[in-house]
Design an enzyme around this catalytic site. Structure first.
Site, short mmCIF file in Angstrom:
data_model
loop_
_atom_site.label_atom_id
_atom_site.label_comp_id
_atom_site.label_asym_id
_atom_site.label_seq_id
_atom_site.Cartn_x
_atom_site.Cartn_y
_atom_site.Cartn_z
N HIS B 56 0.83 -1.21 0.00
CA HIS B 56 0.00 0.00 0.00
C HIS B 56 0.86 1.27 0.00
O HIS B 56 0.38 2.34 0.35
CB HIS B 56 -0.90 0.03 1.24
CG HIS B 56 -1.75 -1.19 1.40
ND1 HIS B 56 -2.65 -1.58 0.44
CD2 HIS B 56 -1.83 -2.10 2.40
CE1 HIS B 56 -3.26 -2.71 0.85
NE2 HIS B 56 -2.77 -3.03 2.03
N HIS B 218 -7.19 -4.47 -1.12
CA HIS B 218 -6.53 -5.74 -1.40
C HIS B 218 -7.23 -6.45 -2.54
O HIS B 218 -7.08 -7.64 -2.74
CB HIS B 218 -6.55 -6.65 -0.17
CG HIS B 218 -6.13 -5.98 1.08
ND1 HIS B 218 -7.00 -5.34 1.92
CD2 HIS B 218 -4.90 -5.80 1.61
CE1 HIS B 218 -6.32 -4.81 2.93
NE2 HIS B 218 -5.06 -5.06 2.77
#
Lengths: 330, 330
Positions: B56, B218
């Protein structure tokens, strides 16, 4: 086609409108596709003006602000802005101390900035130009006679911009810009092609599992195509290509640049390999910048730019800068 | 597979080594996958510690520095760090004023931070926790009970970090963090799936020409899949989804976030549409941040996070911050 756009025709203007909304600290003239320092002209300061085709963001508009560019002109995707934009930007930012045009070496940009320089001088404004041609991958290319201008543009704009901010006269700002370019070299690698909005499909064919060594920032062909390599192998190849041409005798400033679609995690991992290779070759690294700065739309890949930087250039590199994409303080 | 990596097993450690080389101003413990403020512990200051799965970036390590996080722990790709990392980070940064754990609402992170909080308290360190759960797309998800934590993490870390930097006590830093989360909502859209290094192929099937509305960071499923929409249509959908849940009575802070592979030009264009929708809905925008901040590897797409921000929160937002990914001055 996985583009976040309305229609291809409005991509550049939509982008500039969104840029304006996010950056009220800058003056954005969407109609003329010009971005300016809000406080320009700054008395006594040389003003740097650059520009080029869109699709390389944050280059150039993202580098407008105190300590870097005074103005930037945006062309259509991968297409030079026109002389009128450059003349307008120069006239808006000139304080009487003169303007330095920072020009990436592509035929269209060179021609248009040449014409703009003449027209700007006709208005009684002092103009100097610096051509950025750092890419060692190929001499002559799809859009270029001589080497292409890529990552070193950031170094030239930051370092010469700092000299201008400090009040250096035009001659000195120009000579620093030339020095930075002369001491900088780049090499880029594509893991995927980029997709221009107008075309809607990749600009060239790069089969999955292959990469293109020496890619240009518009997807121009590079030196060769190979089966996929590891991050370490790519770093060996790219850094050696740069060092063979640069042969630095002192510490370097390193830009490890993403082409737009490579995750930051991978880019940092690639930086570890770049640092390893530089260590093995005995080249000390004075400063490193990692990120997506000189991009090629949605291309996956990376480039390495090294600049042999003496104390003088490093001090200018470290000087405060306040732009959307590059910002640091005292 | 178009990844710039060596082998999947070393992606996180390679990334941390490259991050360390680029950021000598931070302390990077590659072995324990912890990034710390170099000057920690800072006397009298509450310390913010966060962390989460890798993939991320720049979240969370890119937000370590004065005015934001004191420490960050990196897990494997899309996998929570372990309690031992969090305890270590907390012990390293605690000045005696206590530690605030900033936890994104995913089952693994919640469990591990809970355990870490107990272990850290056992060492005599005061600990508070804030759970970030801003994503309105779905309640309950692949890895979550309740709403997922996404873009608001940046707001919580920046604003509570500024309060900590200003010397606020733990109770107040915690209550500000909770207030920011309570007033923030997000909605994300995927134009392509992401590819984890270990799998080497997309984590889910998203046919070309379709998009997923309400995607998680995700690649968790969202609300629905549709044929490709324009940037304006996506902005209408995303902003309305956020506003239906947030119903702000005053100005908002807006984050227009890229998922990793969407070009900055397109993201700015999307911001123009987000601003248009907010204008049409009568919601004033106090500040806007555009960029790739809370990403999902090589996913193309974007998210919108809005925070209803009063003068207090805006002052903390504007306070100086000096981290790799977010940096501004006085």
């Amino acid at each position: 086609m996985r583009m976040l756009i309305n229609v291809p025709e409005t991509v550049v203007d939509d982008g500039l409108r969104g840029f304006a909304a996010a950056h009220p600290e800058l003056t954005v003239d969407v109609e003329n596709r010009i971005v300016l320092r809000r406080d320009a002209p700054v008395a006594g300061q040389v003003a740097l003006v650059s520009g080029g085709g869109s699709g390389h963001e944050p280059l150039h508009a993202g580098f407008v602000g105190p300590g870097m560019l005074a103005g930037a002109c945006a062309g259509a995707i991968f297409t030079s802005p026109v002389p009128d934009q450059m003349v307008r930007a120069a006239a808006a930012v000139d304080s009487g101390a003169g303007v330095l045009f920072v020009v990436k070496n592509y035929t269209g940009d060179v021609l248009n900035f040449d014409m703009a320089a003449e027209l700007t001088e006709d208005e009684g404004i002092q103009v100097a130009k610096v051509l950025v041609d750092d890419d060692v991958a190929v001499t002559d290319s799809l859009y270029t006679a001589g080497r292409r201008g890529t990552g070193a543009t950031l170094f030239v704009e930051k370092i010469a911009g700092a000299a201008a901010e400090a009040g250096a006269p035009l001659e000195r700002v120009e000579s620093i810009a030339r020095r930075v370019n002369a001491r900088s070299r780049s090499f880029g690698v594509a893991l995927s092609a980029c997709t221009t909005p107008a075309k809607g499909s990749p600009t060239f064919e790069l089969p999955n599992g292959e990469l293109e060594l020496g890619i240009g920032i518009h997807g121009e062909p590079g030196r060769e195509r190979r089966p996929m390599m590891t991050s370490g192998e790519i770093a060996d190849f790219a850094v050696d290509a740069v060092l063979q041409d640069l042969r630095p005798k002192g510490p370097v400033l390193a830009l490890v640049n993403g082409m737009g679609a490579t995750p930051l995690l991978e880019l940092y991992g690639f930086n570890a390999e770049v640092q390893r290779v530089l260590g093995e070759r005995g080249v000390p690294v004075a400063r490193t910048l990692v990120g997506n700065y000189v991009t090629s739309l949605d291309m996956a890949g990376c480039s390495v730019t090294l600049c042999e930087a003496d104390e003088d250039l490093l001090r200018l590199w470290d000087a405060p800068v306040s732009t959307p994409a590059l910002r640091w303080g005292r």
